[in-house]
Design a protein around this motif. Structure first.
Motif, short mmCIF file in Angstrom:
data_model
loop_
_atom_site.label_atom_id
_atom_site.label_comp_id
_atom_site.label_asym_id
_atom_site.label_seq_id
_atom_site.Cartn_x
_atom_site.Cartn_y
_atom_site.Cartn_z
N HIS A 119 3.28 -8.31 -2.07
CA HIS A 119 4.57 -8.64 -2.69
C HIS A 119 5.07 -9.95 -2.07
O HIS A 119 4.84 -10.20 -0.89
CB HIS A 119 5.56 -7.50 -2.43
CG HIS A 119 6.84 -7.64 -3.17
ND1 HIS A 119 7.88 -8.41 -2.70
CD2 HIS A 119 7.25 -7.11 -4.35
CE1 HIS A 119 8.89 -8.35 -3.55
NE2 HIS A 119 8.53 -7.57 -4.56
N TYR B 253 -4.91 -0.75 0.08
CA TYR B 253 -4.80 0.15 -1.06
C TYR B 253 -5.11 -0.54 -2.38
O TYR B 253 -4.73 -0.05 -3.44
CB TYR B 253 -3.41 0.79 -1.09
CG TYR B 253 -3.12 1.48 0.21
CD1 TYR B 253 -3.65 2.73 0.48
CD2 TYR B 253 -2.36 0.86 1.20
CE1 TYR B 253 -3.43 3.37 1.70
CE2 TYR B 253 -2.14 1.49 2.42
CZ TYR B 253 -2.67 2.74 2.65
OH TYR B 253 -2.46 3.35 3.85
N GLY B 254 -5.76 -1.70 -2.30
CA GLY B 254 -6.16 -2.41 -3.50
C GLY B 254 -5.02 -3.05 -4.27
O GLY B 254 -5.13 -3.28 -5.47
N ARG B 255 -3.92 -3.34 -3.58
CA ARG B 255 -2.75 -3.94 -4.24
C ARG B 255 -2.54 -5.36 -3.74
O ARG B 255 -2.89 -5.70 -2.61
CB ARG B 255 -1.49 -3.13 -3.93
CG ARG B 255 -1.57 -1.70 -4.39
CD ARG B 255 -1.74 -1.63 -5.87
NE ARG B 255 -0.90 -0.58 -6.39
CZ ARG B 255 -0.60 -0.46 -7.66
NH1 ARG B 255 -1.06 -1.31 -8.51
NH2 ARG B 255 0.14 0.52 -8.06
N ASP B 256 -1.93 -6.16 -4.59
CA ASP B 256 -1.59 -7.53 -4.21
C ASP B 256 -0.34 -7.52 -3.34
O ASP B 256 0.57 -6.72 -3.57
CB ASP B 256 -1.34 -8.39 -5.44
CG ASP B 256 -2.61 -8.61 -6.25
OD1 ASP B 256 -3.69 -8.68 -5.64
OD2 ASP B 256 -2.51 -8.69 -7.49
N ASP C 232 -0.30 -3.19 5.09
CA ASP C 232 -1.01 -4.19 4.30
C ASP C 232 -1.39 -3.59 2.94
O ASP C 232 -2.18 -2.65 2.88
CB ASP C 232 -2.26 -4.65 5.04
CG ASP C 232 -2.95 -5.82 4.38
OD1 ASP C 232 -2.61 -6.14 3.21
OD2 ASP C 232 -3.82 -6.42 5.02
N PRO C 233 -0.84 -4.12 1.84
CA PRO C 233 -1.15 -3.56 0.53
C PRO C 233 -2.62 -3.73 0.14
O PRO C 233 -3.12 -2.99 -0.71
CB PRO C 233 -0.22 -4.32 -0.42
CG PRO C 233 0.14 -5.56 0.31
CD PRO C 233 0.09 -5.24 1.77
N LEU C 234 -3.32 -4.66 0.75
CA LEU C 234 -4.74 -4.85 0.45
C LEU C 234 -5.56 -3.61 0.85
O LEU C 234 -6.61 -3.37 0.26
CB LEU C 234 -5.27 -6.10 1.15
CG LEU C 234 -4.64 -7.42 0.71
CD1 LEU C 234 -5.18 -8.58 1.54
CD2 LEU C 234 -4.87 -7.66 -0.77
#
Length: 101
Positions: free
Chosen positions: A80, A75-78, A71-73
């Motif tokens: 894809h 790591y603070g990422r949106d 889950d990219p969340l």
């Protein structure tokens, strides 16, 4: 006390969401054993103290692939647009042993 001189290699299990069962392909354990290691399965129990105790007794860790994405969340990422399914339990357990105090 350990009498076996083979390195103890932890392998995190996967979770089957429909049945709530832990699983792992046998080939991971067989490959570790064939390479001279002692495979130790790590169930997905997301408790930091449990994971730390497991890690303290291992010489290495193998994180097998799965059909889910991290889950990219986390790591603070949106996410894809082509992000596959995410399994928070797997992400939490897989990363717990590598977090610093």
């Amino acid at each position: 006390m350990r009498n076996d001189s083979r390195p103890r290699i932890g392998i995190t299990t996967r979770i089957e969401l429909d049945t709530d069962r832990f699983y792992l392909s046998r080939y991971y354990s067989e490959a570790v054993e064939a390479a001279g290691g002692a495979p130790i399965l790590i169930p997905l129990i997301p408790k930091a103290d449990y994971i730390k105790r497991m890690m303290d007794n291992l010489d290495g860790v193998l994180l097998p692939g799965s059909d889910s994405d991290v889950d990219p969340l986390r790591y603070g990422r949106d996410p894809h647009p082509q992000l596959g399914s995410v399994h928070p339990l797997k992400d939490e357990t897989d990363s717990a042993g590598f977090e610093r105090d």
